[in-house]
Design a protein around this motif. Structure first.
Motif, mmCIF file in Angstrom:
data_model
loop_
_atom_site.group_PDB
_atom_site.id
_atom_site.type_symbol
_atom_site.label_atom_id
_atom_site.label_comp_id
_atom_site.label_asym_id
_atom_site.label_seq_id
_atom_site.Cartn_x
_atom_site.Cartn_y
_atom_site.Cartn_z
ATOM 1 N N THR A 245 -92.094 -4.420 -99.571
ATOM 2 C CA THR A 245 -92.151 -3.519 -98.528
ATOM 3 C C THR A 245 -90.849 -3.188 -97.800
ATOM 4 O OG1 THR A 245 -94.282 -4.627 -97.617
ATOM 5 C CG2 THR A 245 -93.360 -2.876 -96.091
ATOM 6 N N PRO A 246 -90.466 -1.841 -97.899
ATOM 7 C CA PRO A 246 -89.290 -1.418 -97.376
ATOM 8 C C PRO A 246 -89.041 -1.693 -95.778
ATOM 9 C CG PRO A 246 -90.496 0.472 -98.196
ATOM 10 C CD PRO A 246 -91.431 -0.604 -98.343
ATOM 11 N N LEU A 248 -87.099 -1.069 -92.328
ATOM 12 C CA LEU A 248 -86.546 0.268 -91.428
ATOM 13 C C LEU A 248 -85.133 0.632 -91.936
ATOM 14 C CD1 LEU A 248 -87.965 -0.470 -87.813
ATOM 15 C CD2 LEU A 248 -88.558 1.383 -89.485
ATOM 16 N N PRO A 249 -84.898 1.640 -92.374
ATOM 17 C CA PRO A 249 -83.665 1.965 -92.935
ATOM 18 C C PRO A 249 -82.823 2.048 -91.660
ATOM 19 C CG PRO A 249 -85.071 4.043 -92.948
ATOM 20 C CD PRO A 249 -85.975 2.868 -92.429
ATOM 21 N N THR A 250 -81.486 1.992 -92.184
ATOM 22 C CA THR A 250 -80.285 2.088 -91.188
ATOM 23 C C THR A 250 -79.328 3.358 -91.534
ATOM 24 O OG1 THR A 250 -78.905 0.772 -92.262
ATOM 25 C CG2 THR A 250 -80.303 -0.322 -90.418
ATOM 26 N N GLY A 251 -79.600 3.706 -92.986
ATOM 27 C CA GLY A 251 -78.887 4.721 -93.344
ATOM 28 C C GLY A 251 -79.486 5.543 -94.279
ATOM 29 N N ARG A 252 -79.142 6.870 -94.798
ATOM 30 C CA ARG A 252 -79.603 7.444 -95.949
ATOM 31 C C ARG A 252 -78.615 8.124 -96.456
ATOM 32 N NH1 ARG A 252 -84.601 10.899 -94.374
ATOM 33 N NH2 ARG A 252 -85.153 9.024 -94.548
ATOM 34 N N ASP A 302 -70.736 0.636 -95.798
ATOM 35 C CA ASP A 302 -71.606 0.811 -94.595
ATOM 36 C C ASP A 302 -71.428 -0.654 -93.554
ATOM 37 O OD1 ASP A 302 -72.290 3.142 -95.481
ATOM 38 O OD2 ASP A 302 -74.385 2.856 -95.799
ATOM 39 N N VAL A 303 -71.348 -1.727 -94.256
ATOM 40 C CA VAL A 303 -71.316 -2.742 -93.354
ATOM 41 C C VAL A 303 -69.825 -2.528 -92.383
ATOM 42 C CG1 VAL A 303 -70.509 -5.245 -93.559
ATOM 43 C CG2 VAL A 303 -72.509 -4.415 -94.922
ATOM 44 N N GLY A 304 -69.027 -2.056 -93.172
ATOM 45 C CA GLY A 304 -67.767 -1.763 -92.469
ATOM 46 C C GLY A 304 -66.757 -2.684 -92.086
ATOM 47 N N ASP A 328 -82.465 5.497 -99.408
ATOM 48 C CA ASP A 328 -82.751 4.789 -97.965
ATOM 49 C C ASP A 328 -82.035 3.294 -98.158
ATOM 50 O OD1 ASP A 328 -83.746 7.097 -97.322
ATOM 51 O OD2 ASP A 328 -85.265 6.065 -96.297
ATOM 52 N N ILE A 331 -79.144 -1.824 -93.688
ATOM 53 C CA ILE A 331 -78.036 -3.049 -93.679
ATOM 54 C C ILE A 331 -78.459 -3.890 -92.382
ATOM 55 C CG2 ILE A 331 -75.475 -3.450 -93.032
ATOM 56 C CD1 ILE A 331 -75.733 -1.459 -95.538
ATOM 57 N N SER A 359 -87.147 5.917 -100.999
ATOM 58 C CA SER A 359 -88.437 5.922 -100.002
ATOM 59 C C SER A 359 -89.467 6.615 -100.692
ATOM 60 C CB SER A 359 -88.124 6.706 -98.540
ATOM 61 O OG SER A 359 -87.519 8.043 -98.736
#
Lengths: 373, 453, 443
Positions: A245-246, A248-252, A302-304, A328, A331, A359
Motif C-alpha cells: 500500500t503506498p 502518503l507521498p512527500t514529493g512528486r 530529497d533527504v538532503g 510519487d 521520504i 501512483s
C-alpha cells in the motif's frame, strides 16, 4: 605505491591490476581532468565491446556452471585528480537537485568510480554477460565528504556470485580512498552494485546458501544495464505491487522525456534504453526508462542535508520508470531508538526510508534507505 | 462630452462657413481661471434717479474690485458689463431712462459680457405701482437675456427685506453674476436677503477672496464622476477640504476624485439609514468640522408613467429625495452652526419632462424641502439652496440619442449645453460666505433653457 | 535574565503600532476582470484607494512594504514603483518583501515592528498577485544561451553561444506553484495532511459553504464599504458564490489527493481558486494617527512566524501556523480561549480543519508542540466570521492584508459594541512550510 590487496566478502584475495586512468567518463566533462593525464577521457572501455563468456544455463549442460568463477582481480586507478571537475559536478548537482557546491554527493562518486567496476565486467574472464544484466540493488557507504580537488584512489572488483530466483547475481564493488590513505581502513566511499544475469544457475547447494544468507527482496527488477550497449527486456519482470500500500507521498517527480538523456550526458551512461523512446523500443521497452541510479540519487537529494556526513545509502530497484513519467516519493524519517518519530530538526534523525512508486499504477519503482553510519 | 458643433462654428474654416450660411453660432463661454479679470471690459453702472445712491455705492465697490467703472454710456468702449440699478424705482416710468441707457450700449457689449439688474423684490403691502415696477424688472431681465449674443448673459440680483445694496451677500451675488463663474447662468434672478442672525460680520469675508472656503469642510455626495467630481474640484479650489461620498461601487472613480482634490473618500450609499450620522461622524472625526453639504447624488430611471415599475419609481425617490431628507434631518439634529446645504434640483423638476415623472417628483421635492429647510438652518446662521441644472454635458447626457441631445443643446439662450463646472461654480458660490444672504433659493444653471420663473 | 528582559519590554517597552484601516481591490478569479492588470497597477489601485480613504495625498509615510509571489523581473522595485504612481509623497520609501502567501502579514509585522521601535511613524503593508499576468520565463537552455551570448566578447563567440539553442529550449516556462523541493503542488501537499488527519469531505464543504455565506453577508451589511475600493469595474469579490449550497459543493469532483489510498476529499469548492488582487493596510503610531485625525481600529500586539519540515514528510506543508501560535500566545500570556475572532487563512478548507484538529490533539500537543497536552479548542463560531479565502479568493501576497484589515475592523466593532476589549488571532499558512501569525487587539 604499496597497497594491500583487497579481500572480498566471499573470502578471496585479489590481485591488483593498476590501470592508467578511470575509464568511461566520456565527453566534455572529463577533459579538464584528462589534461592531468590521470583520467582517460576515452569513451570506450578498455576492451569494449566485450561479451561475457558465460552462457545461459540449460538443463542438459552441467559443465557450463563450472565456468561461473569470478576473476581474482581488482582494478585500481590511483592519483585521480578531481580539480577540474567543478563544472561537471555542478551540472550533476543541478540535475539531481543537490545543493551546488564542491562536496561530491555519493551518487556523483558512483558516476566517477563505477566505470572501473564496469571494466572488470568486460574482462574476458568475467563469467557473466554484460549485455542484459539487470541492476537489482545498490548499497553505498559514505564515511566523509569528498570535495573537488581531492586526489583519489579508486579500486573495483567483482564478488559474491550467488544464486537468484531468476538466475545468478553478482556484486560489483568500487571503493574510493583519498590518495595515500591506509588501504586497511574503510574507504571514504564504497559502492556495491548487485546485478542479475537472468537464466544462469549456480550449483544448488551454493545457491541455497546464498538465499539463506541474503534477505534481498524477491521483487523482480528490470531495466538497468551498466553497459553502453545491450539490455534486458522488462517484459519478464513480475509485478511489484503485491500486497503493498503506498504511503502518503512527500514529493512528486515530474520526469520529462529528456531525463534519461540529461543523466546520460552527466553520468556518461548513454545506454540507448535511457535516451529515447525509439532506441528504447529497440530493446523491448515501450518508452525510454530513467536510469536507476538517477532515481536513487534524486531520493538521496530529497533527504538532503539531514543525511549525516557518514551515511549508508541503499536502493532496491523494482519496476523501471518509463519516461516521461511521474513518480510519487515518500521520504520517511525512521524512529529513533525509543520508538519516537524523531521530530527534532538537528540532524540526529535515525535516518530515512524512501520509496518511489507510480501512483497511477500503484507499483513500486524503487525503495531504499539513507541512514547514518 | 465635447460639443463639436460649438467648436466648429467658432474656429477655422468651419467658422467662416457657418457665418456665411447664417448658422447659429453658440459662443465659446468664458469660464473662470484664477487671475483673470472679473469682467471682459469696463462696467457701466446705470440707475434710475431714485436709485442713484445705491448705484454709487455699487460703483464704489466695483472700483474696489479693480474694475474700470463708468457711469455714462459712451461709444468708444467695448463694454464688459452693464449693471442696472433699479432698487428705489417706485413707478414703472422710473426705470425708462436707465433701461434705455442699457439698451444703447448692448451693441457694444463684448462677447461674454454681462447685464445684471439690481432690484428689490415685491413684498406684501407694496403699492400696486411699486409691485408692478418690481415685477417689471423680472420680465425685462429675462427678455434682455434672450437678446444677448456672444456668450453674454443677463441675470438679476433681487434684494429682499430692506437689505442694503452694500450688504456682502448682495455684492457677492453681483460679483458672481458679473464674473466668469456664472458662465452658464442666464436669465436668472436671485433673491438676496439679510444675512441670518448669529453670523458675526467678521465671518463674512471680503467677497473678492480667491479661496472663500478656506478652512471649511465640505461633503459632496455622488462625487465620483461628472457634476459631483466637478463640485469637489471647485470646492477644493475655493479652499475647502472635501469629503467625497459615493456608493461603494463607484469607489475607484471616487478615490480618483478624492486624491485629485486632496480630500477623503467615503464609500457610502446615501440611502443608508445612518448616512447622515456617518457623514457627520466622518467629517467631524477626520476633519474636525462640517460646513457645507452638497446633495449631488442622484439617479434617473426614465419611463413613461404608464410603464413605470415600482422599483423605478421608488429608487429615484429614495436616492434623489428621501436620502436628502434623512441626511438633512441628521444634520439639523446635530445643530451645526452656519451649515450650508446645497441640493441638486433639476429643470425637470421645475418645468416637467416627459418620461421623468419620478425624477421630476424628486427634483421638485428637492426644491420643496430646500425652501422648508432654509428657515430651519437660518436659525443657526445656515442656508439651504438648490441648483437646478439644465442640459449639462456629462457622461450621462452623452448617452442621450444624438438628435435629442442636439435639440436640447440649442434650445437655451446660450445655444449650448453647460459644463459640469458651471453647476459646480453655482454651488461653490451658494456655499461661500458671500452667499450668506441667499437662502431657500433655486438657482438655475441652464443657459436660460426655460421660460418662466 | 533574558526572560526578565523580554517581560520588561512587553510591559513598558516599545510603543504601540496600530492599524488605522485597510484597503484592497475586490479579488477576482484569474483570467477574468483583471486579466490584463499588472501587479503594479493593482497595487497602485489598492494604494490609491487607501490614500483617498485616509486623505494621505502628498503625505510622506515612513514606508510602504509589500510584494508579490509571482513577480516579473521588471518589477524588481514593484512597491516603490507603485508608490511613485500613487498620490503619496514621492519621498515615501518602499521595499519589496516576499514570504509566499504570508507576504502581506509579514509586511504588516515588519511595518508594525518599525513603528514600535520608533524608526517610523506610519507605514503601509500589503501585497499583490496576479496569476493572469504571471511572468513567463524562457527555458533554462535558452536562458543560458542568451546569457552566454550576452557575455560573449566577439560575434563569433556570440554566434556560437546562440547556436547552442535547441528547439526544445524555446518552450516557455510558466510559473509553477509546485513546491520546488517536493514537486508536489500545494493542493497535493494539503491532501496528504488532510488524509493524515482524517478530515472528511463533509467537514471541508461545510467550511467552504460558511465562507461564502459569511463573506456574502459581510458584503451585504456594508462591512467592506470602507475596506475595499472597486477596480476595473469590479465592485465585489467575483469568486464569491452567495447562492452556493452544501448540495452544490458535494457535487464537485475531487481535484487533489486523487492518487492517495484514502478517498480524495479536496475539490475546487473547498480549495481556493487562483485569484488576482491587491491589498493594503495602513499602520501608524497612536500619535501619528491622532495627529492626522485618523481612526484606530486595533493594535498589533505581537507576531510569530514558524516553519516546518515538510520536505521529509514530517509535517504538513501548511501546518507552520499550528506551531507558531502556541509560541505566540505563550509569550503574551494568552490562551486559545482569549480571542473573540480567529482569522485562519483558508488556503483550503482542510487547512483550517487540520489546524484546529492539531491544536485539539493531545499527542500532537505533547510530541510536536512540546506542550503538556492538547493546545486547545477554538469556538468554530468565531472562526472567519466574515468569510475568508475560500470565498474571497486568494491572490497570494494580497491575502495577509485582507485578513489584517478585516480582523482589525472586527475587533474595533466588537469593542465598540460590547465596551470591552476584543482580540483577534490571525494565522496565515504559506508555501515552503511557512506560517505567519499575529494577535490584534482593540484599542
Amino acid at each position: 605505491m604499496t597497497a594491500a590487496p583487497p579481500r572480498t566478502a566471499d573470502g578471496r584475495t585479489l590481485r591488483v591490476e593498476t590501470q592508467t586512468g578511470l575509464p568511461g567518463l566520456g565527453g566534455l566533462y572529463a577533459r579538464g581532468a584528462a589534461a592531468s593525464g590521470r583520467i582517460a577521457a576515452g569513451r570506450a572501455l578498455p576492451s569494449l565491446p566485450v561479451i561475457g563468456t558465460g552462457r545461459p544455463a540449460s538443463d542438459d549442460d552441467g559443465e557450463a556452471q563450472a565456468a561461473l568463477v569470478l576473476p581474482d582481480v581488482a582494478y585500481r586507478v590511483s592519483g585521480v585528480r578531481t580539480a577540474g571537475l567543478e563544472r561537471h559536478l555542478h551540472d550533476y548537482q543541478r540535475l539531481l537537485h543537490e545543493p551546488v557546491g564542491s562536496t561530491m554527493p555519493a551518487g556523483y562518486l558512483h558516476v566517477l568510480a563505477f566505470p572501473l567496476a564496469t571494466a572488470v565486467m568486460v574482462r574476458g574472464d568475467f563469467p557473466l554477460p554484460l549485455l542484459g544484466m539487470v541492476h537489482l540493488r545498490n548499497v553505498v557507504e559514505v564515511r566523509g565528504p569528498v570535495t573537488v580537488g581531492d586526489v583519489l584512489d579508486v579500486r573495483a572488483w567483482a564478488e559474491n556470485l550467488t544464486a537468484h530466483r531468476r538466475g545468478v547475481q553478482v556484486d560489483l564493488v568500487a571503493e574510493i580512498r583519498f590518495d595515500g590513505a591506509d588501504p586497511s581502513e574503510p574507504p571514504v566511499w564504497r559502492g556495491v552494485s548487485t546485478y542479475l544475469a537472468k537464466g544462469y544457475e549456480l550449483p544448488d547447494a551454493e545457491a541455497d546458501g546464498q538465499r539463506g544468507r541474503t534477505s534481498r527482496p524477491e521483487v523482480a527488477p528490470a531495466g538497468y544495464d551498466p553497459a553502453t550497449h545491450g539490455t534486458t527486456s522488462a517484459a519478464s519482470v513480475a509485478s511489484a505491487s503485491d500486497g503493498w500500500t503506498p504511503p502518503l507521498p512527500t514529493g512528486r517527480w515530474a520526469l520529462g522525456p529528456g531525463t534519461g538523456r540529461a543523466y546520460g550526458a552527466v553520468s556518461g551512461d548513454r545506454n540507448p534504453i535511457h535516451l529515447s523512446a525509439l532506441s528504447a523500443k529497440a530493446f523491448g521497452f515501450p518508452r525510454a526508462i530513467a536510469h536507476g541510479m538517477y532515481t536513487a540519487a534524486r531520493a538521496l537529494a530529497d533527504v538532503g542535508h539531514r543525511r549525516a556526513d557518514a551515511y549508508r545509502w541503499t536502493v532496491d530497484f523494482a519496476k523501471p520508470v518509463l519516461l516521461p513519467g511521474t513518480v510519487d516519493v515518500a521520504i520517511t524519517p525512521r524512529s529513533d531508538d525509543d520508538g519516537n518519530p524523531a521530530p527534532d530538526l538537528t540532524g540526529t534523525a535515525a535516518g530515512f526510508d524512501y520509496v518511489g512508486w507510480s501512483s497511477r499504477k500503484g507499483v513500486r519503482h524503487f525503495s531504499g534507505e539513507v541512514t547514518p553510519l | 462630452m465635447t460639443d463639436r458643433y460649438t467648436k466648429a462654428v467658432n474656429s477655422g474654416f468651419t467658422q467662416t462657413l457657418a457665418k456665411k450660411l447664417g448658422l447659429p453660432r453658440p459662443a465659446v463661454l468664458r469660464r473662470y481661471r484664477a487671475g483673470d479679470s472679473l469682467t471682459v471690459g469696463p462696467v457701466l453702472v446705470v440707475s434710475d434717479g431714485a436709485s442713484k445712491a445705491d448705484a454709487d455705492a455699487i460703483a464704489q465697490t466695483l472700483l474696489g474690485w479693480d474694475l474700470d467703472v463708468r457711469r455714462e454710456p459712451t461709444d468708444d468702449v467695448r463694454w464688459g458689463a452693464v449693471v442696472l440699478v433699479l432698487t428705489e424705482a417706485t413707478a414703472p416710468t422710473d426705470a425708462s431712462e436707465a433701461v434705455l441707457a442699457t439698451g444703447s450700449v448692448l451693441r457694444r457689449l463684448a462677447g461674454n459680457g454681462r447685464v445684471v439688474t439690481v432690484s428689490r423684490a415685491p413684498a406684501d403691502g407694496d403699492s400696486p405701482a411699486l409691485s408692478a415696477t418690481r415685477h417689471g424688472v423680472d420680465g425685462f431681465l429675462r427678455s434682455v437675456a434672450k437678446e444677448l449674443r456672444g456668450g453674454a448673459t443677463g441675470n438679476g440680483v433681487v434684494l429682499t427685506d430692506d437689505v442694503a445694496v452694500d450688504d456682502p451677500s448682495v455684492l457677492g451675488t453681483l460679483r458672481f453674476f458679473l464674473g466668469a463663474k456664472s458662465a452658464y447662468v442666464d436669465g436668472q434672478l436671485l433673491r438676496v436677503g439679510p444675512t441670518a442672525d448669529g453670523v458675526p460680520a467678521a465671518d463674512a469675508p471680503e467677497p473678492a477672496t480667491d479661496r472663500p472656503l478656506t478652512g471649511q469642510v465640505a461633503v459632496v455626495t455622488g462625487a465620483a464622476r461628472g457634476i459631483g467630481a466637478a463640485i469637489a474640484r471647485t470646492l477644493h479650489r475655493d479652499g475647502a477640504t472635501v469629503v467625497c461620498v459615493d456608493v461603494p461601487a463607484a469607489g475607484e472613480a471616487l478615490a480618483a476624485t478624492a486624491n485629485a482634490v486632496g480630500g477623503t473618500a467615503l464609500q457610502l450609499d446615501v440611502t443608508a439609514e445612518d448616512a447622515g450620522e456617518r457623514i457627520l461622524a466622518h467629517a467631524r472625526e477626520r476633519h474636525g468640522r462640517l460646513d457645507v453639504v452638497v446633495h449631488n447624488a442622484g439617479i434617473t430611471r426614465d419611463k413613461l408613467l404608464a410603464n413605470m415599475k415600482p422599483g423605478q419609481w421608488d429608487a429615484v425617490i429614495a436616492v434623489n429625495l428621501a436620502a436628502q431628507l434623512r441626511i438633512n434631518a441628521a444634520l439639523l439634529e446635530a445643530g451645526l452652526e452656519g451649515l450650508r446645504i446645497v441640493s441638486l434640483a433639476s429643470t425637470s423638476g421645475i418645468a416637467g419632462n416627459k418620461g421623468q415623472t419620478n425624477y421630476a417628483f424628486s427634483k421638485a421635492g428637492v426644491i420643496g424641502h430646500t425652501r422648508a429647510t432654509a428657515g430651519l438652518l437660518a436659525a443657526r446662521g445656515g442656508t439651504a439652496n438648490a441648483v437646478a441644472p439644465g442640459f449639462i454635458e456629462t457622461e450621462m447626457t452623452s448617452r442621450i440619442p444624438f438628435a435629442t441631445r442636439e435639440v436640447a443643446r440649442r434650445i437655451p439662450s446660450l445655444a449650448q449645453g453647460g459644463q459640469p463646472v458651471d453647476v459646480a461654480e453655482a454651488i461653490a458660490f451658494l456655499a461661500s460666505p458671500a452667499a450668506a444672504g441667499v437662502n431657500g433659493q433655486v438657482l438655475r444653471v441652464c443657459g436660460q433653457h426655460l421660460v418662466g420663473q | 535574565m533574558a526572560s526578565r528582559q523580554s517581560r520588561a519590554a512587553a510591559t513598558n517597552g516599545p510603543r504601540d503600532a496600530v492599524v488605522v484601516g485597510g484597503n484592497r481591490i475586490p479579488f477576482s478569479r484569474a483570467g477574468k476582470k483583471y486579466a490584463d492588470a499588472s501587479n503594479q497597477e493593482m497595487f497602485t489601485a489598492a494604494l490609491e484607494g487607501l490614500v483617498a480613504r485616509y486623505g494621505l495625498q502628498g503625505e510622506r509615510l515612513g514606508e510602504v512594504v509589500g510584494g508579490a509571489v509571482l513577480k516579473h523581473s521588471r518589477d524588481f522595485n514593484l512597491v516603490r514603483e507603485s508608490v511613485l504612481g500613487s498620490s503619496l509623497s514621492p519621498a515615501t520609501p518602499a521595499y519589496d518583501l516576499q514570504q509566499a502567501c504570508a507576504t502581506g502579514l509579514e509586511a504588516t509585522i515588519g511595518v508594525a515592528n518599525k513603528i514600535r521601535l520608533g524608526q517610523i511613524e506610519s507605514g503601509v503593508a500589503g501585497g499583490t498577485d496576479t496569476v493572469s499576468d504571471a511572468p513567463i520565463a524562457v527555458g533554462e537552455g535558452l536562458r543560458r544561451a542568451l546569457l552566454d551570448a550576452q557575455h560573449a566578447k566577439t560575434w563569433q563567440a556570440r554566434a556560437k553561444a546562440l547556436a547552442q539553442i535547441r528547439p526544445g529550449d524555446l518552450k516557455p516556462l510558466t510559473p509553477a506553484t509546485d513546491e520546488p523541493r517536493t514537486g508536489l503542488s500545494m493542493g497535493e501537499h494539503q491532501a496528504i495532511t488532510t488524509a493524515r488527519w482524517g478530515i472528511t469531505r463533509e467537514a471541508q464543504d461545510e467550511i467552504a459553504l460558511a465562507s461564502h455565506q459569511h463573506l456574502a453577508a459581510a458584503w451585504e451589511s456594508g462591512f467592506f464599504d470602507d475596506l475595499v475600493t472597486p477596480f476595473r469595474g469590479l465592485t465585489r469579490d467575483d469568486n464569491m458564490r452567495p447562492d452556493t449550497s452544501a448540495e452544490k459543493l458535494a457535487g464537485l469532483k475531487p481535484v487533489f489527493g486523487r492518487s492517495l489510498e484514502t478517498p480524495a476529499t479536496m475539490t475546487a469548492g473547498n480549495s481556493t481558486p487562483l485569484t488576482d488582487g491587491a491589498s493594503t493596510v495602513l499602520l501608524g503610531s497612536r500619535e501619528w494617527a491622532e495627529s492626522h485625525d485618523l481612526p484606530v481600529l486595533a493594535r498589533v500586539v505581537d507576531a510569530e512566524t514558524a516553519a516546518v519540515d515538510f520536505v521529509h514528510g514530517h509535517e504538513g506543508l501548511l501546518m507552520a501556523p499550528v506551531h507558531a501560535v502556541p509560541r505566540l500566545l505563550a509569550r503574551n500570556g494568552l490562551t486559545l480561549d482569549d480571542f473573540d475572532f480567529y482569522e485562519i487563512h483558508e488556503a483550503f478548507a482542510s487547512t483550517v480543519l487540520t489546524t484546529l484538529a492539531a491544536w485539539e490533539d493531545v499527542d500532537y500537543g505533547k510530541n510536536e508542540l512540546g506542550l503538556s497536552g492538547a493546545f486547545g479548542s477554538v469556538d468554530r463560531a468565531k472562526v472567519n466570521v466574515n468569510g475568508s479565502s475560500l470565498a474571497a479568493g486568494h491572490p497570494f501576497a494580497a491575502t495577509g492584508g485582507r485578513i489584517v484589515a478585516t480582523a482589525a475592523k472586527l475587533v474595533a466593532e466588537k469593542a465598540a459594541e460590547t465596551g470591552r476589549p476584543a482580540r483577534a488571532l490571525v494565522s496565515v499558512c504559506a508555501a515552503g512550510g511557512l506560517g505567519a501569525t499575529a494577535v490584534l487587539e482593540s484599542v
